[in-house]
Design a protein around this motif. Structure first.
Motif, mmCIF file in Angstrom:
data_model
loop_
_atom_site.group_PDB
_atom_site.id
_atom_site.type_symbol
_atom_site.label_atom_id
_atom_site.label_comp_id
_atom_site.label_asym_id
_atom_site.label_seq_id
_atom_site.Cartn_x
_atom_site.Cartn_y
_atom_site.Cartn_z
ATOM 1 N N ASP A 106 9.387 -61.517 52.552
ATOM 2 C CA ASP A 106 10.693 -61.059 53.023
ATOM 3 C C ASP A 106 11.532 -62.205 53.605
ATOM 4 O OD1 ASP A 106 9.109 -61.498 55.257
ATOM 5 O OD2 ASP A 106 9.495 -59.534 56.165
ATOM 6 N N ARG A 138 -0.866 -48.310 45.853
ATOM 7 C CA ARG A 138 0.543 -48.588 45.557
ATOM 8 C C ARG A 138 1.161 -49.216 46.800
ATOM 9 N NH1 ARG A 138 5.757 -46.537 46.061
ATOM 10 N NH2 ARG A 138 6.941 -46.579 44.118
ATOM 11 N N GLY A 139 2.041 -50.195 46.600
ATOM 12 C CA GLY A 139 2.682 -50.856 47.727
ATOM 13 C C GLY A 139 1.897 -52.029 48.281
ATOM 14 N N ALA A 175 9.433 -51.642 45.681
ATOM 15 C CA ALA A 175 8.535 -50.647 46.262
ATOM 16 C C ALA A 175 8.307 -51.015 47.720
ATOM 17 C CB ALA A 175 7.199 -50.610 45.517
ATOM 18 N N GLU A 176 8.120 -50.003 48.545
ATOM 19 C CA GLU A 176 7.832 -50.240 49.958
ATOM 20 C C GLU A 176 6.504 -50.983 50.084
ATOM 21 O OE1 GLU A 176 6.731 -47.720 53.991
ATOM 22 O OE2 GLU A 176 7.372 -46.647 52.191
ATOM 23 N N VAL A 177 6.508 -52.031 50.908
ATOM 24 C CA VAL A 177 5.284 -52.800 51.139
ATOM 25 C C VAL A 177 4.455 -52.054 52.176
ATOM 26 C CG1 VAL A 177 4.330 -55.001 51.915
ATOM 27 C CG2 VAL A 177 6.433 -54.962 50.545
ATOM 28 N N ARG A 178 3.271 -51.603 51.748
ATOM 29 C CA ARG A 178 2.383 -50.829 52.615
ATOM 30 C C ARG A 178 1.118 -51.582 52.981
ATOM 31 N NH1 ARG A 178 2.795 -45.392 48.949
ATOM 32 N NH2 ARG A 178 4.941 -44.894 49.466
ATOM 33 N N SER A 194 14.563 -58.518 46.695
ATOM 34 C CA SER A 194 14.558 -57.071 46.926
ATOM 35 C C SER A 194 13.353 -56.497 46.196
ATOM 36 C CB SER A 194 15.838 -56.421 46.385
ATOM 37 O OG SER A 194 16.946 -56.864 47.107
ATOM 38 N N TRP A 195 12.310 -56.186 46.930
ATOM 39 C CA TRP A 195 11.101 -55.640 46.323
ATOM 40 C C TRP A 195 11.350 -54.172 45.970
ATOM 41 C CZ3 TRP A 195 7.210 -58.907 45.132
ATOM 42 C CH2 TRP A 195 7.225 -60.165 45.744
#
Length: 193
Positions: free
Chosen positions: A149, A55-56, A159-162, A156-157
């Protein structure tokens, strides 16, 4: 299939009609005649799968320049993503505007992305898989990208980009490449050169 045009002309969400019975369901997800009837280009030169473990995970924003620009038809077959497309057609009234569409295995939705659009997504679950039908072959040297970004795009994404590849970290922002991008995406100008 039900086609709905987004606010970006030529870009469509495609909802499937599930025919259910005791076994589960059956649904048509692609038909060249139906795509043609909606004014879309149903050419498929290659198909690809994108598997994402975490996820992310963010992939994008990617595109190919003319004359090998690509139409894409994208579906999420496992998990869920927030899929983002950006209009890069200089002549378009929605130039640099974007749309976010949630694609998941549960909703079965597809997204038709016209040529000269940037495309990216962020995974909303672990173990996510997408299938792409692409109208042109991958052409080294014709690919391009923008940072996910990039302040010029204002995305505005959800979910946090991991997880982000090194390549996707190094795309130059629109403020640095805008003039070149416009010139290379201008189909009328490229036909006369």
């Amino acid at each position: 299939m039900t086609f709905s045009e987004t606010i970006l002309a030529g870009a469509y969400t495609v909802e499937i009609d599930r025919h259910r019975d005791s076994r589960g369901y059956f649904a048509r997800v692609f038909c060249s005649d139906t795509f043609l009837a909606h004014g879309l280009k149903p050419v498929v030169a290659q198909g690809s799968i994108s598997y994402n473990a975490k996820r992310g995970t963010l992939r994008g924003l990617h595109f190919q320049y003319p004359p090998v620009a690509e139409n894409k038809y994208v579906r999420c077959t496992k998990g869920a993503v927030a899929d983002v497309i950006v209009d890069l057609r200089p002549e378009s009234p929605t130039y640099l505007r974007h749309v976010t569409v949630n694609l998941s295995a549960d909703n079965g939705r597809g997204l038709y992305i016209p040529e000269r659009f940037a495309h990216g997504f962020v995974t909303l679950t672990d173990d996510t898989e997408l299938i792409y039908l692409i109208s042109n072959y991958y052409t080294p040297g014709a690919e391009g990208g923008l940072p996910h970004d990039d302040p010029s795009l204002g995305i505005s994404w959800p979910a946090e980009v991991r997880v982000l590849s090194e390549r996707d970290r190094t795309w130059k922002p629109y403020s640095d490449i805008g003039n070149e991008l416009k010139a290379r995406m201008n189909v009328a100008a490229s036909r006369t050169s």
